[in-house]
Design a protein around this motif. Sequence first.
Motif, PDB file in Angstrom:
ATOM      1  N   LEU A   1     -19.145 -52.395  41.899  1.00  0.00           N
ATOM      2  CA  LEU A   1     -17.898 -52.768  41.928  1.00  0.00           C
ATOM      3  C   LEU A   1     -16.727 -51.635  41.632  1.00  0.00           C
ATOM      4  CD1 LEU A   1     -18.014 -56.383  40.549  1.00  0.00           C
ATOM      5  CD2 LEU A   1     -17.696 -55.783  43.028  1.00  0.00           C
ATOM      6  N   PHE A   2     -17.201 -50.698  40.540  1.00  0.00           N
ATOM      7  CA  PHE A   2     -16.589 -49.712  40.235  1.00  0.00           C
ATOM      8  C   PHE A   2     -16.640 -48.599  41.271  1.00  0.00           C
ATOM      9  CE2 PHE A   2     -16.614 -45.664  38.185  1.00  0.00           C
ATOM     10  CZ  PHE A   2     -15.441 -45.368  37.753  1.00  0.00           C
ATOM     11  N   LEU A   3     -17.900 -48.475  41.776  1.00  0.00           N
ATOM     12  CA  LEU A   3     -17.979 -47.483  42.910  1.00  0.00           C
ATOM     13  C   LEU A   3     -17.369 -47.469  44.065  1.00  0.00           C
ATOM     14  CD1 LEU A   3     -19.960 -44.862  42.923  1.00  0.00           C
ATOM     15  CD2 LEU A   3     -21.692 -46.121  44.092  1.00  0.00           C
ATOM     16  N   TYR A   4     -17.412 -48.792  44.482  1.00  0.00           N
ATOM     17  CA  TYR A   4     -16.442 -49.020  45.903  1.00  0.00           C
ATOM     18  C   TYR A   4     -15.190 -49.436  45.881  1.00  0.00           C
ATOM     19  CZ  TYR A   4     -21.201 -48.369  47.626  1.00  0.00           C
ATOM     20  OH  TYR A   4     -22.388 -47.686  48.031  1.00  0.00           O
ATOM     21  N   PRO A   5     -14.159 -48.766  46.105  1.00  0.00           N
ATOM     22  CA  PRO A   5     -12.721 -49.570  45.818  1.00  0.00           C
ATOM     23  C   PRO A   5     -12.476 -50.481  46.526  1.00  0.00           C
ATOM     24  CG  PRO A   5     -12.668 -47.070  46.325  1.00  0.00           C
ATOM     25  CD  PRO A   5     -14.174 -47.552  46.583  1.00  0.00           C
ATOM     26  N   ALA A   6     -11.673 -51.554  46.220  1.00  0.00           N
ATOM     27  CA  ALA A   6     -11.338 -52.746  46.774  1.00  0.00           C
ATOM     28  C   ALA A   6     -10.727 -52.531  48.221  1.00  0.00           C
ATOM     29  CB  ALA A   6     -10.601 -53.706  45.988  1.00  0.00           C
ATOM     30  N   GLY A  50     -28.568 -40.139  45.353  1.00  0.00           N
ATOM     31  CA  GLY A  50     -29.010 -41.288  46.189  1.00  0.00           C
ATOM     32  C   GLY A  50     -28.433 -41.771  47.322  1.00  0.00           C
ATOM     33  N   PHE A  51     -27.123 -41.354  47.485  1.00  0.00           N
ATOM     34  CA  PHE A  51     -26.216 -41.798  48.788  1.00  0.00           C
ATOM     35  C   PHE A  51     -26.842 -41.132  50.203  1.00  0.00           C
ATOM     36  CE2 PHE A  51     -23.873 -42.992  45.396  1.00  0.00           C
ATOM     37  CZ  PHE A  51     -23.098 -43.930  45.763  1.00  0.00           C
ATOM     38  N   LYS A  52     -26.987 -42.199  51.011  1.00  0.00           N
ATOM     39  CA  LYS A  52     -27.320 -41.771  52.438  1.00  0.00           C
ATOM     40  C   LYS A  52     -26.680 -40.402  52.957  1.00  0.00           C
ATOM     41  CE  LYS A  52     -29.154 -43.724  56.838  1.00  0.00           C
ATOM     42  NZ  LYS A  52     -29.167 -44.937  57.399  1.00  0.00           N
ATOM     43  N   LYS A  53     -27.484 -39.397  53.482  1.00  0.00           N
ATOM     44  CA  LYS A  53     -27.017 -38.068  54.119  1.00  0.00           C
ATOM     45  C   LYS A  53     -26.012 -37.322  53.375  1.00  0.00           C
ATOM     46  CE  LYS A  53     -28.810 -38.897  58.119  1.00  0.00           C
ATOM     47  NZ  LYS A  53     -29.770 -38.079  58.613  1.00  0.00           N
ATOM     48  N   PHE A  54     -26.049 -37.487  51.895  1.00  0.00           N
ATOM     49  CA  PHE A  54     -25.455 -36.485  50.977  1.00  0.00           C
ATOM     50  C   PHE A  54     -26.198 -35.281  50.765  1.00  0.00           C
ATOM     51  CE2 PHE A  54     -24.745 -35.342  46.423  1.00  0.00           C
ATOM     52  CZ  PHE A  54     -23.479 -34.746  46.376  1.00  0.00           C
ATOM     53  N   GLN A  55     -25.643 -34.265  50.684  1.00  0.00           N
ATOM     54  CA  GLN A  55     -26.041 -32.950  50.029  1.00  0.00           C
ATOM     55  C   GLN A  55     -24.911 -31.832  49.736  1.00  0.00           C
ATOM     56  OE1 GLN A  55     -27.610 -31.055  53.841  1.00  0.00           O
ATOM     57  NE2 GLN A  55     -25.550 -30.808  54.808  1.00  0.00           N
ATOM     58  N   THR A  71     -17.410 -44.874  50.814  1.00  0.00           N
ATOM     59  CA  THR A  71     -16.943 -46.113  51.147  1.00  0.00           C
ATOM     60  C   THR A  71     -16.611 -46.218  52.643  1.00  0.00           C
ATOM     61  OG1 THR A  71     -15.861 -46.574  48.852  1.00  0.00           O
ATOM     62  CG2 THR A  71     -15.378 -48.030  50.681  1.00  0.00           C
ATOM     63  N   GLU A  72     -15.882 -45.224  53.119  1.00  0.00           N
ATOM     64  CA  GLU A  72     -15.454 -45.281  54.444  1.00  0.00           C
ATOM     65  C   GLU A  72     -16.689 -45.241  55.442  1.00  0.00           C
ATOM     66  OE1 GLU A  72     -14.103 -42.030  57.673  1.00  0.00           O
ATOM     67  OE2 GLU A  72     -13.009 -41.845  55.605  1.00  0.00           O
ATOM     68  N   TYR A  73     -17.625 -44.352  55.123  1.00  0.00           N
ATOM     69  CA  TYR A  73     -18.995 -44.565  55.943  1.00  0.00           C
ATOM     70  C   TYR A  73     -19.713 -45.855  55.953  1.00  0.00           C
ATOM     71  CZ  TYR A  73     -18.207 -39.949  57.861  1.00  0.00           C
ATOM     72  OH  TYR A  73     -17.825 -38.912  58.416  1.00  0.00           O
ATOM     73  N   ARG A  74     -19.888 -46.428  54.646  1.00  0.00           N
ATOM     74  CA  ARG A  74     -20.233 -47.597  54.364  1.00  0.00           C
ATOM     75  C   ARG A  74     -19.661 -48.856  55.293  1.00  0.00           C
ATOM     76  NH1 ARG A  74     -19.465 -52.046  51.190  1.00  0.00           N
ATOM     77  NH2 ARG A  74     -17.707 -50.895  49.970  1.00  0.00           N
TER      78      ARG A  74
END
Length: 238
Positions: free
Chosen positions: A24-29, A93-98, A213-216
């Motif tokens: 909940l903290f990680l993804y803004p409302a 751990g996030f997808k496509k992060f580098q 969050t945008e990509y999610r």
Amino acid sequence: MDYKKVSRYVVLGILFFLPVTFLLFLYPATHNYTPLDIVNESVLDLDNFISNSEDKVLLKDHITVLGFFGNDTEKSSTMALNLKELVYDKFKGFKKFQVVILMPKGTEEAVKKLKAEISSYQDLRFWHFVFGESSDIKRVFFSLKTKGNLSSNLATNQVYLVDKDLNQRGRLDDRTDNELEKQKPVYGLYGYDCIEVAEIKNKMSDDLRILFTEYRQKRKGEFNSDTRRATDLKAETN
């Protein structure tokens, strides 16, 4: 009352709710969500660079923290440690992060020592050093929107966020609330200073969360807000 049983339920409850609280903290409302600005388009990809991994390392289709450490890796060790501890360890751990660091050819042995210094036996699969000619490093750098320049050693304290479509992300308006109230001139944030712990820990981490969050939301079909671009700001001020 069986205190052992109560304690067990309390511990289980904490273990269950902690990850939920973190997410909940990680993804803004959604209702407070504003996409991270596109400050520059068409960042050059890394076709001319050789990676230190078996696979070709490119910016396209990844969310990349892009850096330039130059010839003197000893001077870059503080930047590398800050970036690893405050950004890489948090988002690996996030997808496509580098994380991708551009290095001049000839620094391969120095990079091995630097990697050993920052690895601490941890997973560095999503951290890449890539090697290229000085001219290619400069070409990539000059394709970015920046406030400074590379040093004579081809290094900068700044790191940059590049999205999956080779757009550079940042803030078109980085004024504080106090500066907004005083109607100070608009200034942007295009890169993040790896020496400044507060900037990496607060601004950069927040901006990365917004970008993820945008990509999610795009994957879930919930993204319906246009990301602001530098050209939009120019149109507003003309």
